[in-house]
Design an enzyme around this catalytic site. Structure first.
Site, PDB file in Angstrom:
ATOM      1  N   LYS A   1      -5.129  10.874  -8.430  1.00 32.96           N
ATOM      2  CA  LYS A   1      -4.978  11.072  -6.987  1.00 32.96           C
ATOM      3  C   LYS A   1      -4.919  12.574  -6.763  1.00 32.96           C
ATOM      4  O   LYS A   1      -3.904  13.212  -7.065  1.00 32.96           O
ATOM      5  CB  LYS A   1      -3.721  10.385  -6.454  1.00 32.96           C
ATOM      6  CG  LYS A   1      -3.612  10.483  -4.935  1.00 32.96           C
ATOM      7  CD  LYS A   1      -2.934   9.267  -4.336  1.00 32.96           C
ATOM      8  CE  LYS A   1      -3.091   9.269  -2.823  1.00 32.96           C
ATOM      9  NZ  LYS A   1      -2.600   8.046  -2.187  1.00 32.96           N
TER      10      LYS A   1
ATOM     11  N   HIS B   1       0.818  -1.205   0.000  1.00 30.15           N
ATOM     12  CA  HIS B   1       0.000   0.000   0.000  1.00 30.15           C
ATOM     13  C   HIS B   1       0.859   1.265   0.000  1.00 30.15           C
ATOM     14  O   HIS B   1       0.667   2.159  -0.825  1.00 30.15           O
ATOM     15  CB  HIS B   1      -0.912   0.001   1.225  1.00 30.15           C
ATOM     16  CG  HIS B   1      -1.862   1.156   1.250  1.00 30.15           C
ATOM     17  ND1 HIS B   1      -3.135   1.090   0.719  1.00 30.15           N
ATOM     18  CD2 HIS B   1      -1.725   2.419   1.721  1.00 30.15           C
ATOM     19  CE1 HIS B   1      -3.732   2.261   0.869  1.00 30.15           C
ATOM     20  NE2 HIS B   1      -2.896   3.086   1.478  1.00 30.15           N
TER      21      HIS B   1
ATOM     22  N   HIS C   1       3.132   6.178  -1.908  1.00 33.28           N
ATOM     23  CA  HIS C   1       3.760   7.316  -1.235  1.00 33.28           C
ATOM     24  C   HIS C   1       5.284   7.273  -1.299  1.00 33.28           C
ATOM     25  O   HIS C   1       5.948   7.867  -0.444  1.00 33.28           O
ATOM     26  CB  HIS C   1       3.324   7.361   0.235  1.00 33.28           C
ATOM     27  CG  HIS C   1       1.864   7.591   0.435  1.00 33.28           C
ATOM     28  ND1 HIS C   1       1.252   8.792   0.130  1.00 33.28           N
ATOM     29  CD2 HIS C   1       0.888   6.781   0.895  1.00 33.28           C
ATOM     30  CE1 HIS C   1      -0.037   8.709   0.408  1.00 33.28           C
ATOM     31  NE2 HIS C   1      -0.280   7.502   0.868  1.00 33.28           N
TER      32      HIS C   1
END
Length: 303
Positions: free
Chosen positions: A236, A174, A190
């Site tokens: 995003k 993730h 990220h």
């Protein structure tokens, strides 16, 4: 309980909270200083910030492109290949199904890649110091092998993110690789190395930076960035990542925050080097659900 006693208890809680934040700030700054594998902006990598990204309505997958060129103009790939933690980190990025609801199948080769990555991190001063701190705080076992197992459970143990399917996710996937939810939403992603490699192969499109206000617009020498991008046909609206930092730094930082709190969501504001950051960690049982930094300001921008 009397008003006076309640007030004293409140002051005591505030004092302990301030002490905990100060303690956390000190250890995070120490691992920042120890991160000798961090790449240098302007030398090891060069970015092009371009325009400030616009507002994207919830559920929309259209964003005006305020950055015609890629975010990364240059990255020293020799360092990605020659520094062990980067090398083993990159080997993990193709081990996952991006869509939630699709069960992950971990091969023996992938298990070995996970272990090699953890072993390489444990050789760094960053992770050694993080381990020492967590042992002192009684959050981690002193035995390095047991600590490696703890790291594995936090970052690589599979769990159900989409309850309708099998074990389809883990903290590493993730946070560092990225996922999509029902083909409708980008989740995670990220990490700057993953973003660079996806961008290099034309898989992500940087749309521009995101700033809180005009006083806090980012700088191309910054090590943290809030940004907007598209991936797999999805947008995003607001993402965030460190830039140039080593994989061991991010794993150590978010492991510390994860283990120092039992809350489902932990959000702390700390000053690391010249950056005022909000560091966010979501818990998924004994593992990390997500974790990311948000740049609030830096000292050359009116701190």
């Amino acid at each position: 309980m009397s008003w006076t006693l309640s007030f004293l208890l409140l002051l005591l809680l505030l004092f302990h909270s301030q002490q905990a934040t100060q303690d956390l700030t000190e250890v995070l700054n120490q691992i920042w200083r120890l991160d000798t594998n961090r790449l240098k902006p302007g030398t090891d990598y060069i970015i092009s910030l371009q325009g400030s990204a616009g507002f994207v309505p919830q559920g929309s997958n259209y964003a005006r492109d305020l950055a015609r060129a890629p975010l990364f103009k240059y990255v020293n790939e020799d360092k990605l290949r020659s520094i062990e933690t980067y090398l083993h980190f990159v080997n993990l990025l193709d081990n996952y199904e991006s869509s939630t609801g699709v069960s992950e199948r971990v091969t023996s080769e992938e298990l070995q890649e996970n272990r090699l990555f953890i072993n390489s991190m444990m050789e760094t001063d960053v992770m050694k110091h993080a381990h020492k701190y967590l042992v002192r705080k009684r959050q981690s076992p002193s035995d390095p092998e047991q600590f490696k197992k703890q790291l594995y459970d936090i970052w690589f143990r599979l769990y159900h993110r989409d309850k309708s399917g099998g074990e389809d996710s883990c903290g590493f996937e993730h946070v560092f690789v990225g996922e999509t939810k029902f083909g409708q939403e980008i989740m995670g992603l990220h990490n700057w190395v993953q973003f660079y490699l996806l961008e290099k192969h034309g898989h992500v499109d940087y749309k521009g930076y995101k700033a809180r206000d005009r006083k806090n617009t980012p700088d191309e020498d910054d090590h943290v960035l809030n940004l907007q991008f598209s991936w797999k046909g999805l947008v995003k609206p607001l993402g965030s990542c460190f830039l140039g930092v080593s994989p061991e730094f991010e794993v150590a930082l978010f492991t510390i925050i994860f283990l120092m709190s039992n809350e489902k969501k932990t959000s702390v504001v700390v000053k690391v080097d010249e950056y005022v950051l909000e560091l966010v960690v979501y818990r998924h049982g004994r593992s990390i659900g997500t974790s990311f930094p948000k740049l609030l300001s830096s000292n050359h921008k009116d701190l």
